[in-house]
Scaffold this active site. Structure first.
Site, PDB file in Angstrom:
ATOM      1  N   ASP B 190       0.860  -1.180   0.000  1.00 40.19           N
ATOM      2  CA  ASP B 190       0.000   0.000   0.000  1.00 40.19           C
ATOM      3  C   ASP B 190       0.900   1.235   0.000  1.00 40.19           C
ATOM      4  OD1 ASP B 190      -3.122   0.681   1.520  1.00 40.19           O
ATOM      5  OD2 ASP B 190      -1.650   2.190   0.943  1.00 40.19           O
ATOM      6  N   ILE B 191       0.658   2.147  -0.951  1.00 38.68           N
ATOM      7  CA  ILE B 191       1.476   3.368  -1.009  1.00 38.68           C
ATOM      8  C   ILE B 191       1.101   4.250   0.192  1.00 38.68           C
ATOM      9  CG2 ILE B 191       2.096   5.392  -2.380  1.00 38.68           C
ATOM     10  CD1 ILE B 191       1.288   3.873  -4.885  1.00 38.68           C
ATOM     11  N   ASN B 198      -2.610  12.948  -4.109  1.00 37.89           N
ATOM     12  CA  ASN B 198      -3.787  13.417  -4.841  1.00 37.89           C
ATOM     13  C   ASN B 198      -4.186  14.820  -4.407  1.00 37.89           C
ATOM     14  OD1 ASN B 198      -4.380  11.344  -6.614  1.00 37.89           O
ATOM     15  ND2 ASN B 198      -5.461  10.139  -5.059  1.00 37.89           N
ATOM     16  N   ASP B 207      -2.579   9.511 -10.667  1.00 36.93           N
ATOM     17  CA  ASP B 207      -2.609   8.396 -11.638  1.00 36.93           C
ATOM     18  C   ASP B 207      -1.217   8.113 -12.184  1.00 36.93           C
ATOM     19  OD1 ASP B 207      -5.246   8.039 -11.257  1.00 36.93           O
ATOM     20  OD2 ASP B 207      -5.918   8.871 -13.174  1.00 36.93           O
ATOM     21  N   GLU B 233      -4.690   2.238  -4.330  1.00 32.99           N
ATOM     22  CA  GLU B 233      -3.225   2.335  -4.314  1.00 32.99           C
ATOM     23  C   GLU B 233      -2.622   1.083  -3.689  1.00 32.99           C
ATOM     24  OE1 GLU B 233      -5.278   4.289  -2.532  1.00 32.99           O
ATOM     25  OE2 GLU B 233      -4.489   4.697  -0.520  1.00 32.99           O
TER      26      GLU B 233
END
Lengths: 208, 346
Positions: B190-191, B198, B207, B233
């Site tokens: 998971d980022i 964002n 993106d 993500e």
């Protein structure tokens, strides 16, 4: 279910025995090796029983190769030749080494071609003799081949959805020198039974 | 023959058929050659009648033609050549020139026995049907099927495999593990603080970061590992054959790599970090898809709640050494087992 009187049943067994015998002789000539067909068992089956009959006679849990060929005429139906998965190699060897079958097909396609051809020959020889004995004529559709697991839903669907009931003629063909065993089924559809019975009655009359 | 009205004969009818009809005798000599055959072979009756069919078409023997001819004469059966297997038997030019990759007419061919007055098979009727159209449609259908298959398993943004296909493959790997007993590991990544990317740079940038992250992840795993997009993500890596420690190493290597490799957007360098949870077959008595996913996810949650930018494994108590958790940001602290590849900051 199809009602089959004892007299007609006997006549059918007799008829099929004769034509299987003749078919064997022709096959031996063509393949230059002897193929044995066991005494046929004939019975009337319901759609649900068709698949059961197949699974009961083929103990293979694994893949089977099925050659399916529809035929039409005074009597119509579908012939099915079921071969255990491993037999195709033997058949290829039998046709190419023993009886001089040549083809420039790649190996996968060659296997299918050989299975199709053996199916076509075995089915055609038996049915051809049958029609000749009954002084009837048969037209054949090109055979189709497919691979499936004997227990799979796909096979079930292919074999049982179309016909309302069937007369099952079951034999086992085997070859001594090579490991080849197969099962041959003829499903005769209900529509044409009248035609078949007429022909059988003609045959009974001629015999008596 | 006698049933036909005066002046009409079968030859005339055979000439109007839109398929090829040839009749040969036991010596393989051509006795009948209908108009369709003349038109498509560019050979007239004068050219071929009385000639042996093998002399007119020298490749027939290679296609098993004469073997089947012999079977028809011997058994009186019908014989078939399917287009699917043979493509063609007679080398005739395809009649369609546009939109086709076939230069030869695709054919299905039937050999039928013809009997003489005594009932013996004396001749064979060869009928040839043009199956080129059907073959073209079949080919197109096959192409569309392949395209659909690729589309149905690809995540459109990152180009990685999607969740559906990932689960399919994981199920396959679980079955393979059960058969072979070889280890199987699963990592979920998971980022960290992706919402921040964002919110700061906008979703288009978000993106772009996802796409670059996916490419970098793909480039850092082993050749036989499968990387997929799990959701938003989150990403998954299936590591067949990797024991827990090995999978942990692969993930840690990537964690350090991504920490030091910026994603680029409009000439800005955007650094992200990643948290990962790893579960492996070796700590599970009964391995199945659900338990692997659940346990890898538990390990991921642990990594997140422990400060992010770290790799945690299940069972969670294996590595609770606070030095590792605290030092997770410092690549120099990690390789105390000596197996992690050096990819520290430049």
């Amino acid at each position: 279910m199809i009602e089959l009187s004892e007299e007609r049943h006997e006549a059918l067994v007799e008829l099929i025995n004769i034509c299987f015998g003749r078919a064997m002789a022709s096959l031996a000539e063509l393949l230059e090796s002897h193929i044995h067909l066991s005494v046929p068992v004939i019975r009337s089956v319901s759609p649900e029983e068709v698949i059961k009959a197949l699974t009961a006679s083929i103990e293979e849990k694994d893949e089977v190769t099925i050659v399916q060929q529809a035929f039409g005429g005074e009597f119509a139906g579908e012939a099915v030749l079921a071969l255990p998965g491993w037999t195709s190699q033997s058949l290829v060897a039998m046709l190419t080494e023993q009886s001089g079958f040549t083809s420039d097909l790649e190996i996968d396609k060659l296997n299918l071609e050989v299975i199709l051809e053996v199916g076509n020959i075995v089915i055609g020889a038996c049915l051809g003799q049958f029609a000749e004995l009954l002084e009837s004529r048969i037209s054949y559709s090109p055979p189709a081949v497919f691979l499936d697991r004997i227990t799979s839903a796909g096979l079930k669907e292919r074999l049982t959805t179309r016909e309302m009931g069937a007369l099952l003629v079951q034999t086992r063909f085997s070859h001594k020198e090579r490991e080849v065993t197969g099962y041959l089924f003829f499903f005769l559809s209900q529509f044409c039974l009248e035609g078949l019975f007429k022909a059988v009655d003609r045959f009974i009359e001629k015999m008596s | 023959m006698s049933n036909l009205p005066n002046g009409l004969d079968y030859a005339q009818i055979v000439d109007t058929l839109s398929q090829g009809v040839i009749v040969i005798d036991r010596e393989m000599r051509i006795l009948l050659w209908n108009y369709w055959m003349e038109a498509h072979s560019r050979l007239t009756r004068e050219d071929v009648l009385g000639k042996k069919i093998g002399d007119v078409f020298p490749d027939l023997d290679q296609k098993g033609f004469f073997w089947k001819v012999r079977s028809v004469f011997t058994l009186g059966n019908f014989a078939f050549f399917s287009q699917g297997l043979h493509s063609y038997i007679f080398p005739l030019a395809a009649t369609r020139y546009l939109e086709t990759s076939f230069d030869k007419m695709q054919q299905s061919v039937i050999l039928a026995p013809l009997r003489g007055p005594d009932g013996q098979v004396e001749y064979i009727c060869v009928s040839i049907k043009d199956d080129t159209d059907a073959a073209i449609y079949k080919e197109r259908l096959e192409q569309s099927k392949q395209q659909l298959e690729i589309m149905s398993r690809t995540d459109p943004l990152t180009g990685l495999v999607n969740r559906r296909y990932l689960f399919e493959r994981l199920q396959e790997e679980v079955s393979r593990h059960r058969r072979s007993g070889n280890p199987l590991s699963l990592a979920i990544l998971d980022i960290d603080f992706f919402k921040h990317v964002n919110d700061t740079y906008g979703h288009i940038c978000g993106d772009k970061v996802l796409v670059q992250f996916a490419d970098l992840l793909q480039s850092q795993v082993r050749r036989y590992d499968l990387v997929g997009r799990y959701g938003g993500e989150e990403f998954c890596v299936i590591l067949p054959g990797a024991p827990l420690a090995g999978a942990e190493n692969v993930m840690n290597r990537f964690r350090i790599y991504i920490e030091n490799t910026p994603c680029l957007w409009e000439e800005q360098e955007i650094y992200v970090t990643v948290s990962a949870g790893v579960a492996s077959s070796e700590n599970l008595p009964d391995v199945d898809l659900d338990s692997l996913l659940r346990l890898a996810d538990e390990a991921l949650l642990e990594a997140k709640s422990n400060g992010r930018n770290q790799v945690r494994t299940w069972p969670l108590d294996v590595k609770t050494d606070p030095a590792i958790a605290l030092g997770a940001n410092d690549p120099d602290v990690i390789p105390d087992d000596g197996t992690i590849m050096d990819s520290g900051p430049i």
